[in-house]
Design a protein around this motif. Structure first.
Motif, mmCIF file in Angstrom:
data_model
loop_
_atom_site.group_PDB
_atom_site.id
_atom_site.type_symbol
_atom_site.label_atom_id
_atom_site.label_comp_id
_atom_site.label_asym_id
_atom_site.label_seq_id
_atom_site.Cartn_x
_atom_site.Cartn_y
_atom_site.Cartn_z
ATOM 1 N N THR A 15 0.827 -1.203 0.000
ATOM 2 C CA THR A 15 0.000 0.000 0.000
ATOM 3 C C THR A 15 0.867 1.261 0.000
ATOM 4 O O THR A 15 0.651 2.175 -0.794
ATOM 5 C CB THR A 15 -0.930 0.006 1.238
ATOM 6 O OG1 THR A 15 -1.730 -1.164 1.189
ATOM 7 C CG2 THR A 15 -1.799 1.232 1.262
ATOM 8 N N THR A 18 2.737 1.653 -3.403
ATOM 9 C CA THR A 18 1.900 2.114 -4.517
ATOM 10 C C THR A 18 1.466 3.563 -4.337
ATOM 11 O O THR A 18 1.434 4.335 -5.285
ATOM 12 C CB THR A 18 0.635 1.242 -4.647
ATOM 13 O OG1 THR A 18 1.006 -0.109 -4.442
ATOM 14 C CG2 THR A 18 -0.001 1.414 -6.004
ATOM 15 N N SER A 19 1.128 3.911 -3.105
ATOM 16 C CA SER A 19 0.590 5.254 -2.913
ATOM 17 C C SER A 19 1.676 6.324 -3.043
ATOM 18 O O SER A 19 1.364 7.498 -3.162
ATOM 19 C CB SER A 19 -0.109 5.365 -1.552
ATOM 20 O OG SER A 19 0.810 5.103 -0.530
ATOM 21 N N GLU A 23 2.455 5.514 -10.414
ATOM 22 C CA GLU A 23 1.076 5.835 -10.796
ATOM 23 C C GLU A 23 0.502 6.972 -9.956
ATOM 24 O O GLU A 23 -0.193 7.839 -10.461
ATOM 25 C CB GLU A 23 0.176 4.601 -10.647
ATOM 26 C CG GLU A 23 -0.245 4.041 -11.968
ATOM 27 C CD GLU A 23 0.200 2.608 -12.110
ATOM 28 O OE1 GLU A 23 0.798 2.092 -11.142
ATOM 29 O OE2 GLU A 23 -0.042 2.023 -13.176
ATOM 30 N N ALA A 24 0.812 6.947 -8.673
ATOM 31 C CA ALA A 24 0.312 8.016 -7.803
ATOM 32 C C ALA A 24 0.835 9.364 -8.275
ATOM 33 O O ALA A 24 0.106 10.358 -8.293
ATOM 34 C CB ALA A 24 0.723 7.754 -6.359
ATOM 35 N N TYR A 27 -1.006 10.338 -11.514
ATOM 36 C CA TYR A 27 -2.376 10.783 -11.233
ATOM 37 C C TYR A 27 -2.379 12.152 -10.550
ATOM 38 O O TYR A 27 -3.228 12.995 -10.830
ATOM 39 C CB TYR A 27 -3.111 9.752 -10.367
ATOM 40 C CG TYR A 27 -3.693 8.606 -11.163
ATOM 41 C CD1 TYR A 27 -2.920 7.934 -12.104
ATOM 42 C CD2 TYR A 27 -5.007 8.204 -10.989
ATOM 43 C CE1 TYR A 27 -3.445 6.888 -12.847
ATOM 44 C CE2 TYR A 27 -5.542 7.153 -11.723
ATOM 45 C CZ TYR A 27 -4.755 6.497 -12.651
ATOM 46 O OH TYR A 27 -5.282 5.476 -13.383
ATOM 47 N N SER A 268 -4.315 11.844 -4.620
ATOM 48 C CA SER A 268 -3.752 10.722 -5.363
ATOM 49 C C SER A 268 -3.182 9.670 -4.420
ATOM 50 O O SER A 268 -3.378 8.461 -4.615
ATOM 51 C CB SER A 268 -2.663 11.231 -6.306
ATOM 52 O OG SER A 268 -2.129 10.171 -7.044
ATOM 53 N N TRP A 272 -4.715 5.844 -4.287
ATOM 54 C CA TRP A 272 -3.918 4.636 -4.538
ATOM 55 C C TRP A 272 -3.764 3.786 -3.286
ATOM 56 O O TRP A 272 -3.723 2.558 -3.372
ATOM 57 C CB TRP A 272 -2.570 4.992 -5.149
ATOM 58 C CG TRP A 272 -2.748 5.278 -6.604
ATOM 59 C CD1 TRP A 272 -2.815 6.493 -7.207
ATOM 60 C CD2 TRP A 272 -2.996 4.311 -7.635
ATOM 61 N NE1 TRP A 272 -3.079 6.355 -8.545
ATOM 62 C CE2 TRP A 272 -3.193 5.019 -8.836
ATOM 63 C CE3 TRP A 272 -3.085 2.917 -7.660
ATOM 64 C CZ2 TRP A 272 -3.461 4.385 -10.057
ATOM 65 C CZ3 TRP A 272 -3.350 2.287 -8.875
ATOM 66 C CH2 TRP A 272 -3.534 3.017 -10.050
ATOM 67 N N THR A 276 -5.009 -0.110 -3.361
ATOM 68 C CA THR A 276 -4.070 -1.196 -3.084
ATOM 69 C C THR A 276 -4.446 -1.944 -1.819
ATOM 70 O O THR A 276 -4.368 -3.171 -1.751
ATOM 71 C CB THR A 276 -2.649 -0.632 -2.938
ATOM 72 O OG1 THR A 276 -2.466 0.385 -3.904
ATOM 73 C CG2 THR A 276 -1.610 -1.709 -3.128
#
Lengths: 336, 288
Positions: A15, A18-19, A23-24, A27, A268, A272, A276
């Motif tokens: 988590t 990803t955050s 991608e975060a 975004y 964002s 994310w 996740t």
């Protein structure tokens, strides 16, 4: 068959990774652009993913087609986004706000369908997309692709680390620009136009021109998001620019709070983190037998996590409609 | 007779004939053959009108006379089918609304347009023209516009003091009352240093005490070189502050003259009350 059997450590690490990951950042950047459009200038853009695509393709084609160096390729990507903004804005920004909304949602799909069409196949490589552009960008990478970078349990490869740093670095620069603009007289005019265009015009402000500038600026920042994504994933595929992404960017912006500097970033990260965390937890629960497979199987988790984000957003609208950073007092002014 | 007059007192209009479309000694605004139709309805059809510089001109007329449409046409918020506007000796026909505002023709709106999510002070600062920091690239470098911004802020605060809104400077303008919004809109228009301010129903919905202070501000404008044109339904206000009255009915200018004489004009009485009425209401006003 207990919660204790779930590997929570793994889920939490995923988590966090990803955050704060690529991608975060992508975004967040796309939402910074959207925040300029909607949060500050009041422009309804439902085609932000089109700007993202234009940025990515502009940059990618510059290398694969015209052999430009990476820096020029980035400029071309920004040029593509600007062009898209002009095509959308010039005919619609003199009209009422809804016209821009209609045009943007359609135009973003046109970009994607053009890119994957066989007609342009020799240029954009259809659904397969562009890959060959990545070489010159890899050469700019100061990190060793063979080693791992990060802190403690959060480690990624050199190429990935470069893309993440690039993404958050560009986001930081974009935030700096937005912050400076919005405390300047330029930002004052843009916000005035959001509140009432006629009042701004009656005071000698060329509302059309300011709206066009805001559309271009937010679009170029969206284009930067596309470029960061392309470098991070080493590919530009038309189907990574479907309309749903525009609405994820909107979700990010609304989570954070419309018209605030930091909201796209925090929005964002939360977006994310939720995705996740729900994914990891649901899969683990199905695997542990806590959720019967008749109710949900692991392949459905991907869809269901978005539903849960939707529920989260709905709860936010009920209990904190101004978003995380928004001011309730300011929002209530609309109701007077 | 009207009470207090503006600084000019209408003296510059002495000797001007009281007929529609009459020439003025020093017109700031000249309208020629202006026509605007919405489908079959002719909203405005003004043959010729001149507005004298440095006085307060009231534009009156029954509902649907075309006053607001005429305002929109003058300020570029609407396009006439035919006709021209000459402002300060320059044909402004090709200028859009913001261009005319920059030339010095600044308007307010019947439905007040306070920019609710901007502070009162920001509203004021927005009004100032020619700001370096309003250009995209320059705005990124505060040292280019900081001193101008400070000067604008000082002027804004001074105007706010004059309009007794200074205690609200840092509040969202959305928190102001209706009357205070009217005051703010007028003060904001003055920030643009206009040659002409055009007020569309400046005191509509404003309480009597605030109305008096608002009118006091309007009355002072000619002395500061600002020409005032205003649309108003409240006849007391018209008689109170205007130097010259233009009457519209069914899109056309049907009468012009001093406020005290306009009420006795038969065409005006007919327009307001129908031709078989004896015109009590208008006489009452002029007899004050």
């Amino acid at each position: 068959m207990t919660f204790a059997a779930i590997d929570w450590g793994f889920i939490v690490i995923q988590t966090v990774e990803t955050s704060l990951g690529l991608e975060a950042a992508v975004y967040a950047l796309a939402a910074v652009g959207l925040n300029i459009h909607f949060g500050y200038a009041g422009l309804l853009n439902f085609g932000q993913v089109g700007f993202v695509a234009m940025g990515a393709y502009g940059m990618g084609l510059s290398v694969t087609l015209w052999n430009l160096n990476p820096w020029l390729a980035v400029l071309v990507g920004m040029g593509f986004a600007t062009l898209f903004a002009l095509i959308l804005g010039v005919p619609t920004l003199r009209l009422r706000g809804d016209y821009l909304a209609i045009v943007t949602i359609a135009a973003a799909e046109i970009i994607r369908l053009l890119a994957r069409s066989t007609t342009l196949g020799d240029i954009t490589r259809g659904a397969e997309g562009l890959h060959a552009f990545i070489g010159p960008f890899r050469e700019l990478n100061p990190f060793d692709p063979g080693s791992e970078y990060g802190i403690g349990p959060f480690m990624v490869g050199g190429n990935q680390f470069f893309a993440i740093m690039l993404g958050w670095g560009v986001t930081a620069m974009a935030l700096l620009v937005v912050w400076q603009l919005m405390r300047s007289p330029w930002g004052r005019v843009v916000k005035a136009i959001r509140e009432d265009e006629d009042a701004a015009r009656a005071l000698g402000k060329n509302a059309y021109w300011y709206k066009l500038q805001a559309l271009i600026l937010g679009g170029v920042i969206g284009g930067m998001a596309g470029m960061v994504q392309a470098v991070g994933k080493a590919t530009i595929q038309p189907d990574s620019f479907v309309p749903a992404y525009t609405f994820f960017f909107w979700t990010v912006l609304i989570l954070g709070g419309v018209g605030r500097i930091w909201s796209p970033v925090i929005g964002s990260i939360i977006f994310w983190a939720m995705l996740t965390f729900f994914q990891g937890t649901l899969i683990a629960m199905v695997n542990e037998g806590l959720i019967p497979t008749g109710l949900m199987d692991p392949t459905q988790v991907n869809q269901i996590r978005f539903m849960l984000v939707g529920v989260g957003l709905a709860l936010l609208m009920v209990f904190r409609p101004q978003g995380i950073f928004g001011s309730r007092e300011e929002m209530m002014l609309d109701a007077r | 007779m009207p009470g207090e007059r503006s600084t000019d007192g209408g003296h510059s209009l002495a000797g001007v004939e009281h007929v529609p479309g009459v020439a003025k000694p020093d017109p700031v605004l000249v309208v020629e053959k202006m026509r605007r139709a919405f489908g079959g309805l002719v909203a405005v059809d003004v043959d010729h009108l001149e507005v004298q510089r440095g006085v307060i001109t009231a534009l009156i007329g029954p509902n649907g006379a075309g006053k607001t449409t005429f305002f929109n046409l003058l300020t570029g918020f609407d396009r006439p089918d035919t006709g021209s506007v000459v402002f300060n000796g320059r044909d402004v026909e090709r200028l859009k609304s913001h261009g005319r505002a920059r030339e010095g023709m600044v308007r307010t709106f019947q439905l007040t347009k306070a920019l609710t999510k901007l502070s009162v002070l920001e509203n004021m600062k927005l009004g100032a023209g020619g700001q370096t920091g309003e250009h995209f690239l320059q705005s990124l470098f505060p040292f280019l516009w900081k001193s101008q911004e400070d000067a604008i802020e000082e002027r804004a605060r001074e105007l706010l003091r004059r309009f007794r809104l200074d205690h609200m400077a840092d509040e969202f303008s959305g928190t102001l009352s209706g009357g205070q919004r009217k005051l703010l809109e007028m003060a904001r228009a003055l920030m643009a240093s206009p040659a002409v301010v055009m007020l569309d129903e400046p005191v509509a919905g404003v309480n009597p005490a605030l109305t008096q202070s608002l009118l006091e501000h309007v009355r002072r404008l000619p002395g500061e070189g600002v020409t005032v044109i205003f649309v108003e339904h409240d006849m007391d206000v018209v008689w109170d502050i205007s130097d010259w009255v233009v009457v519209m009915a069914e899109g056309a200018v049907i009468a012009e003259g001093y406020p005290e004489s306009i009420g006795k004009n038969q065409a005006v009485i007919d327009a307001y009350l129908g031709s078989d009425h004896d015109g009590d209401e208008l006489d009452e006003g002029s007899a004050r």
